[in-house]
Enzyme design. Structure first.
Site, short mmCIF file in Angstrom:
data_model
loop_
_atom_site.label_atom_id
_atom_site.label_comp_id
_atom_site.label_asym_id
_atom_site.label_seq_id
_atom_site.Cartn_x
_atom_site.Cartn_y
_atom_site.Cartn_z
N SER A 75 0.81 -1.22 0.00
CA SER A 75 0.00 0.00 0.00
C SER A 75 0.84 1.27 0.00
O SER A 75 0.30 2.37 -0.10
CB SER A 75 -0.95 -0.01 1.19
OG SER A 75 -0.21 -0.17 2.38
N THR A 211 -2.01 3.92 4.06
CA THR A 211 -0.92 4.85 4.28
C THR A 211 -0.02 4.51 5.44
O THR A 211 -0.50 4.12 6.50
CB THR A 211 -1.55 6.21 4.63
OG1 THR A 211 -2.69 6.37 3.84
CG2 THR A 211 -0.57 7.32 4.48
N THR A 229 1.84 7.06 0.41
CA THR A 229 0.94 5.97 0.03
C THR A 229 0.79 5.92 -1.49
O THR A 229 1.05 6.91 -2.17
CB THR A 229 -0.45 6.18 0.66
OG1 THR A 229 -1.31 5.09 0.32
CG2 THR A 229 -1.10 7.46 0.17
N ARG A 239 -7.11 10.75 -9.12
CA ARG A 239 -7.57 10.85 -7.72
C ARG A 239 -6.39 11.15 -6.78
O ARG A 239 -5.34 10.54 -6.86
CB ARG A 239 -8.23 9.53 -7.33
CG ARG A 239 -8.81 9.49 -5.91
CD ARG A 239 -7.98 8.68 -4.96
NE ARG A 239 -8.66 8.43 -3.69
CZ ARG A 239 -8.03 8.02 -2.60
NH1 ARG A 239 -6.73 7.80 -2.60
NH2 ARG A 239 -8.70 7.81 -1.48
N THR A 262 -5.02 7.18 8.55
CA THR A 262 -4.98 6.12 7.56
C THR A 262 -6.40 5.60 7.38
O THR A 262 -7.20 5.67 8.31
CB THR A 262 -4.03 4.99 8.00
OG1 THR A 262 -4.03 3.96 7.02
CG2 THR A 262 -4.41 4.38 9.34
N GLY A 263 -6.71 5.14 6.19
CA GLY A 263 -8.07 4.63 5.97
C GLY A 263 -8.68 5.25 4.73
O GLY A 263 -7.96 5.64 3.80
N1 GLY Z 1 -5.70 7.10 3.14
C1 GLY Z 1 -5.12 6.94 1.89
C2 GLY Z 1 -6.00 7.16 0.75
O1 GLY Z 1 -7.21 7.08 0.87
O2 GLY Z 1 -5.49 7.43 -0.30
#
Ligand code: GLY
Length: 349
Positions: A75, A211, A229, A239, A262-263
């Protein structure tokens, strides 16, 4: 609620780490490095900078870089989690809580060391965020080498996604139906109002958790935060997630502390949880409660979202909170001594 095994004397040695469970505020010494998930190699790399006399900015850069090189759980860094076109792009940021300087990059193409480019943005420009192909151009000017960020793994993930009718898919109100078919897509005639809370679960869980977010505090209370990330798997090209957004992905302010998230970034960035957690610590709240209260407003609107926040105050006390059954129990890594990394765990609310 933090689970701290050191405090209850119920510690479990796993490899080089001690997993810590407790029910109280986690106290630590300075300097300290804290990061999301059990990415302990990154924690070690950050802390080693302090042992070698480096700065807290170096500690966060080196710690996050370590995860980019190791491709932590796929990730972070190159080689995994491609977008709809099969391309891997990176998001990263670094924030200096002494100067309030920030550098970030969003949707960075063809440069693997995103956190180092973010640092260049912080230290070699008056800007805060550079994005896309022109962020790559900047990086090349600063001496970074371009390379293809895809790998056999990301190519396979892309092919499997296409073979699975491009599912999961993050488009809405387009034709053909994105829940059944691949594109190209066109907007539908009318915009169907999304059902309340229908955008809240992208399947963020332990195995595709994202992340690395890191907070480090040196012995003088200088706080720095960072993230890096490759973002959401199969995202719409272009995006940018929460990770490079100041106050969303991370935030740092001396005399208050630092936080990182994170998430599900598309949702979390609407609530600036890292900024909130730092401000709450500045008002005297414990890191655990600050992390918890930073995610509460998100839960109200998106009761199924998956995400976590780590929070560290300028004394080195730390805590975390998480939400969502996709995570269940959230683990984060702490190093405040030369000998070992401690893993802390919190049950998600
Ligand atoms: N938290 C990382 C993302 O949604 O890109």
């Amino acid at each position: 609620m933090i689970i701290n095994m050191a405090a209850t004397m119920r510690s479990l040695v796993i490899g080089c780490c001690v997993v810590v469970f407790c029910f109280e505020r986690a106290r630590s010494a300075l300097p300290i490095v804290v990061n999301t998930w059990p990415f302990t190699n990154a924690t070690d790399a950050g802390y080693n900078v302090f042992l070698n006399g480096g700065s807290v900015v170096d500690a966060v850069e080196k710690g996050c870089s370590k995860c980019e090189v190791l491709r932590c759980d796929g990730s972070v860094g190159e080689g995994s989690d491609p977008d709809e076109d099969g391309e891997v792009t990176l998001d990263a940021m670094i924030m200096d809580g002494k100067t309030m300087d920030v550098g970030s990059v969003g949707c960075l193409r063809n440069i693997s060391s995103a956190i180092s480019v973010a640092r260049m943005v912080m230290e070699r420009t008056d800007h805060t965020l550079l994005a896309g192909e022109l962020a790559t151009k900047f990086a090349v000017e600063m001496g970074f080498k371009e390379s293809d960020l895809s790998s056999n793994k990301s190519d396979t993930m892309f092919k499997q996604w296409r073979a699975n009718n491009c599912q999961p898919n993050f488009r809405v109100n387009v034709s053909p139906d994105p829940k059944k078919s691949c594109g190209p897509y066109q907007p539908t005639e009318s915009t169907r109002l999304l059902q309340e809370n229908s955008r809240n679960d992208k399947g963020v869980g332990y195995l595709n958790h994202d992340t690395i977010g890191m907070v480090a505090v040196d012995k003088n209370g200088h706080v720095v935060s960072g993230t890096t990330t490759n973002g959401l798997n199969h995202k719409v090209p272009g995006r940018v997630g929460d990770s490079p957004i100041v106050g969303a992905g991370s935030y740092a302010q001396n005399e208050m502390g630092g936080a990182a998230a994170t998430g599900d970034g598309d949702i979390m960035m609407r609530f600036l949880p890292s900024y909130t957690a730092v401000q709450l610590m500045g008002s005297g709240m414990t890191p655990s409660n600050a992390a918890l209260f930073s995610i509460k407003p998100i839960i109200k609107f998106y009761p199924d979202f998956n995400g976590a926040v780590i929070a560290v105050n300028s004394k080195g006390e730390h805590g975390a909170a998480c939400h969502g059954s996709g995570i269940g129990t959230f683990h984060y890594s702490v190093k405040d001594n030369p000998d070992q990394v401690n893993l802390f765990s919190v049950k998600c609310v």
